[in-house]
Motif scaffolding. Structure first.
Motif, mmCIF file in Angstrom:
data_model
loop_
_atom_site.group_PDB
_atom_site.id
_atom_site.type_symbol
_atom_site.label_atom_id
_atom_site.label_comp_id
_atom_site.label_asym_id
_atom_site.label_seq_id
_atom_site.Cartn_x
_atom_site.Cartn_y
_atom_site.Cartn_z
ATOM 1 N N THR A 65 1.038 -1.314 0.052
ATOM 2 C CA THR A 65 0.035 0.172 0.109
ATOM 3 C C THR A 65 1.041 1.222 -0.301
ATOM 4 O O THR A 65 1.960 1.049 0.275
ATOM 5 C CB THR A 65 -0.858 0.149 1.280
ATOM 6 O OG1 THR A 65 -0.121 -0.182 2.275
ATOM 7 C CG2 THR A 65 -2.003 -1.158 1.223
ATOM 8 N N ARG A 66 0.077 2.172 -0.548
ATOM 9 C CA ARG A 66 1.129 3.570 -0.437
ATOM 10 C C ARG A 66 0.783 4.362 0.796
ATOM 11 O O ARG A 66 -0.235 4.450 1.073
ATOM 12 C CB ARG A 66 0.763 4.421 -1.890
ATOM 13 C CG ARG A 66 1.417 5.628 -1.905
ATOM 14 C CD ARG A 66 1.005 6.592 -3.152
ATOM 15 N NE ARG A 66 1.161 6.017 -4.334
ATOM 16 C CZ ARG A 66 2.294 5.679 -5.143
ATOM 17 N NH1 ARG A 66 3.297 6.730 -4.685
ATOM 18 N NH2 ARG A 66 2.268 5.075 -6.284
ATOM 19 N N ASP A 67 1.823 4.858 1.592
ATOM 20 C CA ASP A 67 1.833 5.704 2.575
ATOM 21 C C ASP A 67 1.058 7.031 2.017
ATOM 22 O O ASP A 67 1.236 7.519 1.058
ATOM 23 C CB ASP A 67 2.865 5.767 3.193
ATOM 24 C CG ASP A 67 3.531 4.772 3.949
ATOM 25 O OD1 ASP A 67 2.846 3.821 4.275
ATOM 26 O OD2 ASP A 67 4.855 4.568 4.262
ATOM 27 N N GLY A 68 0.154 7.477 3.200
ATOM 28 C CA GLY A 68 -0.539 8.708 2.929
ATOM 29 C C GLY A 68 0.225 9.851 3.827
ATOM 30 O O GLY A 68 0.712 9.661 4.870
ATOM 31 N N PHE A 69 0.409 10.852 3.030
ATOM 32 C CA PHE A 69 1.079 12.057 3.667
ATOM 33 C C PHE A 69 0.595 13.327 2.993
ATOM 34 O O PHE A 69 0.002 13.558 1.872
ATOM 35 C CB PHE A 69 2.750 11.938 3.512
ATOM 36 C CG PHE A 69 3.042 12.002 2.076
ATOM 37 C CD1 PHE A 69 3.290 13.336 1.707
ATOM 38 C CD2 PHE A 69 2.998 10.987 1.248
ATOM 39 C CE1 PHE A 69 3.740 13.500 0.299
ATOM 40 C CE2 PHE A 69 3.507 11.165 -0.048
ATOM 41 C CZ PHE A 69 3.939 12.411 -0.529
#
Length: 262
Positions: free
Chosen positions: A106-110
């Motif tokens: 999954t792609r980290d959210g920032f």
């Protein structure tokens, strides 16, 4: 007649084959022609020993230097070669056990902080520092000499917004630090209205009104907390430890509004 000495006698014996004669015809002494059996044996042994030992000495001296070096252990070198071959042959292959767990990537959210948000935070920090040094009038002083003697709900809402950034302090009721009911009491005191430092006490003094009839300046009350209504589902309050007085949405549907002063 003069005697010239004894006459030399020439041997008349015929020398044997074992007794060689000198050129003068005299026999060769036995010591020079025949060796005793023991002497011949000793000479033979000497020659044999010499024939065996001397070549051995030369052979030893002629051996190259590497003949004395032990056999080298090539285990480490062989392992290195095998490892390199394995890397080259299976460079793009990874063996994974069938029972290995599969994990979804999954792609980290920032999110990035904007310049405006940084400036606002700096302003809030400056305000908090200034309020911490507050030495102005207390609630009692305000009630004795209210700066706004004529009560007006819209003015109440405007005064309340002046205290954005004051840090939350449990039991606080001045701009050095507020808790929720201390904030509401301090604002209303500037209009000459004394309120208890208690959520339930303030609610008990007010008149409940319908949400659609609420006006900015009314008091929002929920379980254990209160603030000043600003309209449009927003209110201003002193939230909790570690936070400051701020404007935000009413965060629960379990609330009601009371009106005091009219």
């Amino acid at each position: 007649m003069t005697n010239v000495g004894p006459e030399l006698h020439r041997s008349t014996e015929t020398p044997s084959n074992d007794s060689p004669a000198l050129a003068s015809g005299l026999p060769v002494p036995a010591a020079f022609t025949k060796a005793s059996p023991s002497k011949r044996k000793s000479n033979f042994l000497s020659v044999a020993v010499t024939a065996l030992v001397v070549p051995g000495i030369f052979a030893t001296m002629a051996l190259p230097a590497y003949a004395f070096q032990p056999v080298q252990d090539t285990t480490a070198a062989d392992a290195t070669v095998a490892l390199q071959a394995l890397k080259e042959s299976d460079a793009q292959t990874v063996t994974v056990a069938a029972a290995a767990a599969s994990v979804a990537a999954t792609r980290d959210g920032f999110s990035a902080t904007t310049h405006e948000e940084i400036v606002a935070e700096q302003a809030r920090a400056a305000a908090a520092a200034a309020y911490a040094a507050y030495s102005g009038p207390s609630i009692g002083d305000l009630l004795a000499n209210p700066p706004y003697p004529n009560f007006d709900l819209a003015q109440v809402a405007a005064v309340a917004q002046q205290y954005q950034g004051v840090p939350y302090v449990y039991g606080g009721n001045t701009p050095a630090g507020f808790d929720c009911s201390g904030f509401v009491s301090f604002v209303y005191a500037q209009f000459g209205i004394a309120l208890p430092h208690s959520v339930s006490g303030i609610a008990a003094m007010g008149t409940p009104i319908a949400t659609e009839a609420a006006l900015p300046g009314d008091i929002v009350t929920m379980s254990g907390h209160n603030g000043i209504y600003l309209g449009g589902g927003m209110f201003i309050d002193a939230p909790s430890e570690g936070r400051v007085v701020e404007i935000r949405p009413i965060y629960t549907s379990d609330y009601y509004i009371v009106r005091i002063g009219i």
